[in-house]
Design an enzyme around this catalytic site. Structure first.
Site, PDB file in Angstrom:
ATOM      1  N   TYR A 141       0.816  -1.220   0.000  1.00 18.22           N
ATOM      2  CA  TYR A 141       0.000   0.000   0.000  1.00 18.22           C
ATOM      3  C   TYR A 141       0.848   1.267   0.000  1.00 18.22           C
ATOM      4  O   TYR A 141       0.428   2.283  -0.519  1.00 18.22           O
ATOM      5  CB  TYR A 141      -0.909   0.025   1.232  1.00 18.22           C
ATOM      6  CG  TYR A 141      -2.171  -0.767   1.084  1.00 18.22           C
ATOM      7  CD1 TYR A 141      -2.133  -2.148   0.981  1.00 18.22           C
ATOM      8  CD2 TYR A 141      -3.410  -0.138   1.066  1.00 18.22           C
ATOM      9  CE1 TYR A 141      -3.297  -2.885   0.860  1.00 18.22           C
ATOM     10  CE2 TYR A 141      -4.581  -0.876   0.953  1.00 18.22           C
ATOM     11  CZ  TYR A 141      -4.523  -2.240   0.851  1.00 18.22           C
ATOM     12  OH  TYR A 141      -5.672  -2.960   0.738  1.00 18.22           O
ATOM     13  N   LYS A 189       4.030 -15.312   3.178  1.00 18.73           N
ATOM     14  CA  LYS A 189       4.305 -16.121   1.984  1.00 18.73           C
ATOM     15  C   LYS A 189       5.811 -16.353   1.967  1.00 18.73           C
ATOM     16  O   LYS A 189       6.523 -15.991   1.022  1.00 18.73           O
ATOM     17  CB  LYS A 189       3.782 -15.373   0.743  1.00 18.73           C
ATOM     18  CG  LYS A 189       3.853 -16.154  -0.559  1.00 18.73           C
ATOM     19  CD  LYS A 189       2.874 -17.307  -0.653  1.00 18.73           C
ATOM     20  CE  LYS A 189       3.094 -18.091  -1.935  1.00 18.73           C
ATOM     21  NZ  LYS A 189       2.284 -19.332  -1.994  1.00 18.73           N
ATOM     22  N   ASP A 245      -6.133  -7.375   4.248  1.00 18.17           N
ATOM     23  CA  ASP A 245      -7.259  -6.809   3.507  1.00 18.17           C
ATOM     24  C   ASP A 245      -8.071  -7.937   2.884  1.00 18.17           C
ATOM     25  O   ASP A 245      -9.295  -7.988   3.009  1.00 18.17           O
ATOM     26  CB  ASP A 245      -6.720  -5.860   2.423  1.00 18.17           C
ATOM     27  CG  ASP A 245      -7.832  -5.233   1.602  1.00 18.17           C
ATOM     28  OD1 ASP A 245      -8.825  -4.784   2.219  1.00 18.17           O
ATOM     29  OD2 ASP A 245      -7.719  -5.210   0.362  1.00 18.17           O
ATOM     30  N   ASP A 249     -11.942  -9.690   4.357  1.00 14.04           N
ATOM     31  CA  ASP A 249     -13.172  -9.775   3.557  1.00 14.04           C
ATOM     32  C   ASP A 249     -13.665 -11.217   3.492  1.00 14.04           C
ATOM     33  O   ASP A 249     -14.857 -11.496   3.617  1.00 14.04           O
ATOM     34  CB  ASP A 249     -12.926  -9.289   2.110  1.00 14.04           C
ATOM     35  CG  ASP A 249     -13.272  -7.822   1.912  1.00 14.04           C
ATOM     36  OD1 ASP A 249     -12.999  -7.037   2.832  1.00 14.04           O
ATOM     37  OD2 ASP A 249     -13.807  -7.465   0.840  1.00 14.04           O
TER      38      ASP A 249
END
Ligand code: IPM
Ligand code: MN
Length: 368
Positions: A141, A189, A245, A249
């Site tokens: 971001y 990851k 993020d 969701d």
């Protein structure tokens, strides 16, 4: 208790759901004899339309001058052609950065009353209570370089973290876990990304200060699957910005709707509170929006900025009660028996009523 709140309702359904959340805060203030003041400001698409900027100076000043910021939602299809730095979302990212909160808390709870609202089977979602701790100021971001070269058809974003950025958010996760079920699942990851290897090594190191907490590491791809298969297994889930993020969701499916999820961002100059859902322009103004995400966000304001834990719980209990009584906005109306469809406003009123009854009862108990 005095609290000065900056309220930025934003775009789409933002104003409708924020109104219900501030109504609940007003009710708590009135019932408890607290003094809450509200200062409004523009952010996102409405701010671009009125001032040319997604985060006008007046808004930022009001935010920095407040005890807490309550935000609705930003985003408007009208600005889809603009580059990221000019869009409504830029206002949100700028205010996050200016306020400095780096730990975004996103609880995802399976409400028994909503068992039929989730597409997952009730025996899978039952008793799920996850607290995501999403790092909010780093990663893709905010990392640089970032650009899109239209001549060479190349674009770049940078996932960057420093050790210190990981340490501070990891500490928040471990501290919160120590007051819960004492488990932290750190998501990365690390089989592919160096930045994830730094993340994993740093979290492992911080864990040494918290011997009573169990730490596990999960790769983000298999974590996405585990959240659907065995959500009950997770307590605190610690993630970098983009992974959090996406996974938060996904976790909305457990509750039944993204419209149910609240969030609080802590650790900076001023805490920032926003429901997880977006501006949902397709249903704005129809009375279909679910205000419970925003109302539960108001409960987080009471918990993290007003130190009114009992009132935070009372608001959450009022939401439970209204759901148990069968009241539903459209997004959570799937399945279930004796379900009654209500508007955004009616839902807010029901919660207010349930809250007033419980606070009355509490005061009556104290009186005897
Ligand atoms: C969220 C939103 C924001 C984010 C957008 C609107 C910038 O999706 O709060 O989850 O990506 O952080
Ligand atoms: Mn999101």
């Amino acid at each position: 208790m005095r609290l000065k709140l900056a309220v930025f309702a934003g775009d789409g359904i933002g104003p409708e759901v924020t109104r219900e959340a501030t109504n609940i805060l007003r009710a708590v203030a009135e019932l408890g004899g607290h003094e809450f003041t509200f200062v409004e400001g523009l952010i996102g698409g409405v701010a671009i339309t009125e001032t040319g900027s997604p985060l006008p100076t007046a808004t930022l000043d009001a935010a920095l001058d407040s005890d807490a910021v309550l935000l609705g939602a930003v985003g408007d299809n009208k600005f889809n052609a603009l580059t990221p730095d000019k869009r409504p979302e830029a206002g949100l990212l700028q205010i996050r950065q200016a306020l400095g909160g780096f730990a975004n808390l996103r609880p995802s709870v399976a409400y028994a009353a909503l068992a039929a609202s989730s597409p997952l089977r009730p025996e899978v979602t039952k008793d799920t209570d996850i607290l995501f701790v999403r790092e909010l100021l780093g990663g893709l971001y905010f990392g640089t370089p970032r650009w899109w070269n239209k001549e060479t058809n190349e674009a770049i974003n940078t996932m960057r973290y420093t050790r210190d950025e990981v340490v501070r958010v990891a500490r928040v996760a471990f501290e919160l876990a120590s007051k819960r079920r004492k488990k932290v699942t750190s998501v990365d990851k690390a089989n592919v990304l160096e930045v994830s290897q730094l993340w994993r090594a740093t979290v492992t190191e911080v864990a040494k200060d918290y011997p009573e907490i169990t730490l596990e590491h999960q790769l983000v791809d298999s974590m996405a699957m585990h959240i659907m298969n065995t959500p009950r297994n997770f307590d605190v889930v610690l993630t970098e910005n983009l992974f959090g993020d996406i996974l938060s969701d996904e976790a909305g499916v457990i509750t039944g709707s993204l419209g149910m999820l609240p969030s609080a961002t802590i650790g900076g100059k001023v805490n920032l509170y926003e429901p997880v859902h977006g501006s949902a322009p397709d249903i704005a103004g129809t009375g279909k929006a679910n205000p419970l995400g925003a109302i539960l966000t108001a409960a987080m304001v009471l918990r993290h900025s007003a130190n009114l834990e009992q009132d935070a719980r009372a608001v959450e209990a009022a939401v439970h009660k209204v759901l148990a009584a069968g009241y539903r906005t459209a997004d959570i109306a799937r399945g279930g028996e004796n379900v009654q469809l209500v508007s955004t406003q009616e839902m807010g009123k029901r919660v207010h009523q349930a809250l007033a009854e419980s606070i009355d009862r509490r005061q009556a108990m104290h009186a005897v």
